[in-house]
Design a protein around this motif. Structure first.
Motif, short mmCIF file in Angstrom:
data_model
loop_
_atom_site.label_atom_id
_atom_site.label_comp_id
_atom_site.label_asym_id
_atom_site.label_seq_id
_atom_site.Cartn_x
_atom_site.Cartn_y
_atom_site.Cartn_z
N PHE A 61 -35.61 -58.39 -14.29
CA PHE A 61 -35.04 -58.10 -15.61
C PHE A 61 -35.50 -58.39 -17.01
O PHE A 61 -35.01 -58.49 -18.01
CB PHE A 61 -33.52 -58.86 -15.42
CG PHE A 61 -32.77 -58.35 -14.20
CD1 PHE A 61 -32.24 -57.18 -14.13
CD2 PHE A 61 -32.80 -59.16 -12.96
CE1 PHE A 61 -31.59 -56.74 -12.87
CE2 PHE A 61 -32.11 -58.86 -12.11
CZ PHE A 61 -31.56 -57.55 -12.04
N GLY A 62 -36.96 -58.90 -16.97
CA GLY A 62 -37.66 -59.13 -18.21
C GLY A 62 -36.88 -60.18 -19.07
O GLY A 62 -36.83 -60.35 -20.36
N GLY A 63 -36.19 -61.02 -18.48
CA GLY A 63 -35.41 -62.29 -19.06
C GLY A 63 -35.87 -63.67 -18.66
O GLY A 63 -37.22 -64.00 -18.36
N MET A 64 -34.85 -64.56 -18.46
CA MET A 64 -35.37 -65.96 -18.09
C MET A 64 -33.95 -66.46 -17.49
O MET A 64 -32.92 -66.01 -17.67
CB MET A 64 -35.85 -66.86 -19.12
CG MET A 64 -34.67 -66.74 -20.30
SD MET A 64 -35.26 -68.02 -21.56
CE MET A 64 -33.93 -69.24 -21.44
N GLY A 65 -34.04 -67.58 -16.55
CA GLY A 65 -32.97 -68.25 -16.40
C GLY A 65 -32.27 -67.50 -15.02
O GLY A 65 -33.26 -66.56 -14.32
N ALA A 116 -28.04 -73.27 -22.68
CA ALA A 116 -27.49 -72.00 -21.97
C ALA A 116 -28.46 -71.03 -22.12
O ALA A 116 -29.32 -71.06 -23.16
CB ALA A 116 -26.26 -71.72 -22.16
N MET A 117 -28.52 -69.97 -21.48
CA MET A 117 -29.28 -68.69 -21.84
C MET A 117 -28.68 -68.27 -23.14
O MET A 117 -27.66 -68.01 -23.63
CB MET A 117 -29.05 -67.63 -20.78
CG MET A 117 -30.01 -67.92 -19.39
SD MET A 117 -29.44 -66.70 -18.19
CE MET A 117 -29.21 -65.07 -18.86
N SER A 118 -29.70 -67.65 -23.89
CA SER A 118 -29.57 -67.23 -25.27
C SER A 118 -28.64 -66.13 -24.99
O SER A 118 -28.80 -65.20 -24.10
CB SER A 118 -30.69 -66.90 -26.04
OG SER A 118 -31.32 -65.75 -25.50
N PRO A 119 -27.91 -65.85 -26.22
CA PRO A 119 -27.03 -64.41 -26.06
C PRO A 119 -27.94 -63.12 -26.21
O PRO A 119 -27.74 -62.11 -25.35
CB PRO A 119 -26.21 -64.43 -27.33
CG PRO A 119 -26.39 -65.71 -27.91
CD PRO A 119 -27.45 -66.46 -27.14
N ILE A 120 -29.20 -63.06 -26.53
CA ILE A 120 -30.02 -62.03 -26.55
C ILE A 120 -30.54 -61.80 -24.98
O ILE A 120 -30.68 -60.58 -24.51
CB ILE A 120 -31.19 -62.30 -27.54
CG1 ILE A 120 -30.75 -62.21 -28.95
CG2 ILE A 120 -32.39 -61.21 -27.31
CD1 ILE A 120 -31.77 -62.58 -29.97
N VAL A 121 -31.10 -62.70 -24.31
CA VAL A 121 -31.41 -62.86 -23.00
C VAL A 121 -30.31 -62.07 -22.11
O VAL A 121 -30.55 -61.46 -21.39
CB VAL A 121 -31.99 -64.01 -22.54
CG1 VAL A 121 -32.33 -63.90 -21.27
CG2 VAL A 121 -33.25 -64.25 -23.27
N CYS A 122 -28.99 -62.65 -22.46
CA CYS A 122 -28.13 -62.24 -21.53
C CYS A 122 -27.59 -60.73 -21.86
O CYS A 122 -27.52 -59.99 -20.82
CB CYS A 122 -26.65 -62.98 -22.14
SG CYS A 122 -26.66 -64.89 -21.43
N GLN A 123 -27.59 -60.20 -23.06
CA GLN A 123 -27.40 -58.82 -23.13
C GLN A 123 -28.54 -58.08 -22.52
O GLN A 123 -28.37 -56.90 -22.08
CB GLN A 123 -27.45 -58.55 -24.68
CG GLN A 123 -27.12 -57.23 -25.03
CD GLN A 123 -25.63 -56.71 -24.61
OE1 GLN A 123 -24.74 -57.31 -24.76
NE2 GLN A 123 -25.91 -55.71 -23.62
#
Length: 183
Positions: A19-23, A48-55
Motif C-alpha cells: 500500500f505504499g505506506g507503513m505500519g 500512531a500512524m500519521s493521518p497522511i499514511v492512513c489516508q
C-alpha cells in the motif's frame, strides 16, 4: 493469551510494500487485542500512524475496490498477477529454484551457496537489475536467496530483458539447480 494463541487467533498484515505506506494492524479476538494494548511496547511507546499514511492506505483500498478511479485498481491487480506469474514461470524455465506462490509479486530465487550472494548481486547491478539478496543470519546458511519484486508497471519487454540477463548470470554462476545438481 499465549504467543501460540496469538498466532492461531489473529492475523498481522502490514501496509508496507502493498500500500505504499507503513505500519499495519492486528485482526484478532477482543481479548487478544486488549492484551496486546496493555502489554506491547509498540503500543505503549510508539506513535500512531500519521493521518497522511492512513489516508494513503484508505485511498489505495478505494482504488483496488473500484470506488475511486474506475477500474484502474482491477487493471493494476491483473497486470501485477500476470507479470508475477510470467516472471516466476520464466525463472523456473531457465532452471532456477523459486520459493513462494504463483500470483505473488515477491519472487525469491534460491542461490543456496553463501559465496554466490555478492557475485549475484554485483552481476545484476552491472546489468541494471535491482535485487535484494538475503543470507545468514536472516536465512539458514545454505538457503541464501535473492528476491525479485515485480510491478504492474513492468512491461513484457522489461521482464523479457531481465530474464535474458538473469539466465546469463545463472549460467555463469552455476545457479540452474533444476537443470543440474551442480547448477
Amino acid at each position: 493469551p499465549t504467543s501460540a494463541s496469538l498466532l492461531l487467533s489473529g492475523t498481522l498484515p502490514t501496509f508496507g510494500k502493498s500500500f505504499g505506506g507503513m505500519g499495519g494492524y492486528i485482526a484478532a479476538d477482543k481479548s487478544v487485542i486488549d492484551y496486546l494494548r496493555i502489554s506491547c511496547s509498540g503500543s505503549m511507546y510508539h506513535n500512531a500512524m500519521s493521518p497522511i499514511v492512513c489516508q494513503q492506505v484508505i485511498t489505495a483500498f478505494q482504488i483496488i475496490m473500484g470506488t475511486k478511479c474506475g477500474n484502474v485498481g482491477k487493471q493494476k491487480l491483473d497486470a501485477l498477477r500476470d507479470n508475477s506469474n510470467y516472471f516466476r514461470r520464466e525463472l523456473e524455465k531457465i532452471g532456477l529454484h523459486t520459493y513462494g506462490d504463483y500470483d505473488s509479486p515477491i519472487i525469491p530465487v534460491l542461490l543456496y551457496n553463501p559465496t554466490k550472494i555478492l557475485a549475484f548481486s554485483r552481476e545484476c547491478y552491472k546489468r541494471g537489475l535491482a535485487v535484494v539478496v538475503v543470507g545468514f543470519p536472516a536465512t539458514s546458511v545454505v538457503l541464501s536467496r535473492s528476491r525479485f519484486c515485480v510491478s504492474a508497471g513492468h512491461t513484457r519487454a522489461d521482464l523479457e530483458a531481465a530474464i535474458k540477463d538473469i539466465a546469463e548470470i545463472a549460467k555463469t554462476l552455476k545457479l540452474r539447480y533444476a537443470v543440474s545438481s551442480f547448477g
